[in-house]
Design a protein around this motif. Sequence first.
Motif, mmCIF file in Angstrom:
data_model
loop_
_atom_site.group_PDB
_atom_site.id
_atom_site.type_symbol
_atom_site.label_atom_id
_atom_site.label_comp_id
_atom_site.label_asym_id
_atom_site.label_seq_id
_atom_site.Cartn_x
_atom_site.Cartn_y
_atom_site.Cartn_z
ATOM 1 N N CYS A 2 28.872 32.016 18.050
ATOM 2 C CA CYS A 2 28.930 30.565 17.925
ATOM 3 C C CYS A 2 28.200 29.874 19.071
ATOM 4 O O CYS A 2 28.006 30.449 20.138
ATOM 5 C CB CYS A 2 30.381 30.100 17.938
ATOM 6 N N HIS A 30 28.591 28.844 9.377
ATOM 7 C CA HIS A 30 29.031 27.462 9.561
ATOM 8 C C HIS A 30 27.977 26.691 10.338
ATOM 9 O O HIS A 30 27.422 27.198 11.312
ATOM 10 C CB HIS A 30 30.353 27.429 10.320
ATOM 11 N N SER A 32 27.716 22.461 11.512
ATOM 12 C CA SER A 32 28.314 21.135 11.386
ATOM 13 C C SER A 32 27.835 20.221 12.495
ATOM 14 O O SER A 32 27.121 20.641 13.410
ATOM 15 C CB SER A 32 29.841 21.227 11.396
ATOM 16 N N ALA A 37 34.812 19.209 12.805
ATOM 17 C CA ALA A 37 34.442 20.041 11.645
ATOM 18 C C ALA A 37 34.453 21.517 12.021
ATOM 19 O O ALA A 37 34.879 22.365 11.229
ATOM 20 C CB ALA A 37 33.073 19.629 11.109
ATOM 21 N N PHE A 38 34.005 21.841 13.230
ATOM 22 C CA PHE A 38 34.007 23.241 13.673
ATOM 23 C C PHE A 38 35.429 23.775 13.768
ATOM 24 O O PHE A 38 35.729 24.873 13.289
ATOM 25 C CB PHE A 38 33.302 23.381 15.028
ATOM 26 N N GLU A 40 38.083 22.677 12.250
ATOM 27 C CA GLU A 40 38.639 22.794 10.902
ATOM 28 C C GLU A 40 38.154 24.092 10.256
ATOM 29 O O GLU A 40 38.919 24.800 9.599
ATOM 30 C CB GLU A 40 38.237 21.589 10.044
ATOM 31 N N TRP A 41 36.871 24.424 10.452
ATOM 32 C CA TRP A 41 36.325 25.683 9.938
ATOM 33 C C TRP A 41 37.075 26.867 10.567
ATOM 34 O O TRP A 41 37.410 27.835 9.880
ATOM 35 C CB TRP A 41 34.829 25.769 10.214
ATOM 36 N N CYS A 42 37.345 26.786 11.873
ATOM 37 C CA CYS A 42 38.093 27.861 12.551
ATOM 38 C C CYS A 42 39.459 28.055 11.896
ATOM 39 O O CYS A 42 39.892 29.184 11.673
ATOM 40 C CB CYS A 42 38.308 27.538 14.027
ATOM 41 N N ARG A 44 40.464 27.133 8.800
ATOM 42 C CA ARG A 44 40.447 27.464 7.377
ATOM 43 C C ARG A 44 39.594 28.676 7.026
ATOM 44 O O ARG A 44 39.791 29.284 5.987
ATOM 45 C CB ARG A 44 39.955 26.271 6.567
ATOM 46 N N GLY A 45 38.656 29.021 7.891
ATOM 47 C CA GLY A 45 37.716 30.098 7.593
ATOM 48 C C GLY A 45 38.317 31.485 7.711
ATOM 49 O O GLY A 45 39.472 31.662 8.082
#
Length: 171
Positions: A2, A30, A32, A37-38, A40-42, A44-45
């Motif tokens: 990342c 990902h 963003s 947003a990052f 949230e990705w962490c 939910r991903g």
Amino acid sequence: MCDFETTTNPKDCRVWAACAVSMDDGQTAHLSTSIDAFMEWCQRGKSKKLFFHNLKFDGEFILSWLLRNGFEHVGMEQKAVPEECFQTLIDDMGQFYKITICFSRRGKKVKKVEIYDSLKRIPDKAEKIAKDYGLPMAKGSIDYNMPRPIGYHPDENEQDYIQTDCRIVQM
């Protein structure tokens, strides 16, 4: 793997681009335009283990986000990190090694994400890594000081730049 790109204005210091590429195949997982947003990705991903090259820098933005969003820091003596809490491994010189975050997933199983510093494994800048390892890519360039207001969308060169930074260390 990342990376964040951040503004250089001390009065508006924030993430304007975030990227993650798969450690397996280097594909972008990902991309963003905000830390919200990052994170949230962490949450939910699928990824449970992330790397940043120089976590001391990017980790400050993550810690700030966690504290602003109601997460509580717990000490290393706590074996299990509770929901909506985080744990850090930072030495007395301020070097970041690991951030562990436990997200609550509203009725679903708690998600634990561990973030590590790849600089501890490969102690060089991305530009030098690409050259020293003979990688088929080179670090690009962007104007770090260009104004990027909230809601700014990276152009194609900027998207390529952040993805290449991730892929160099991933490879």
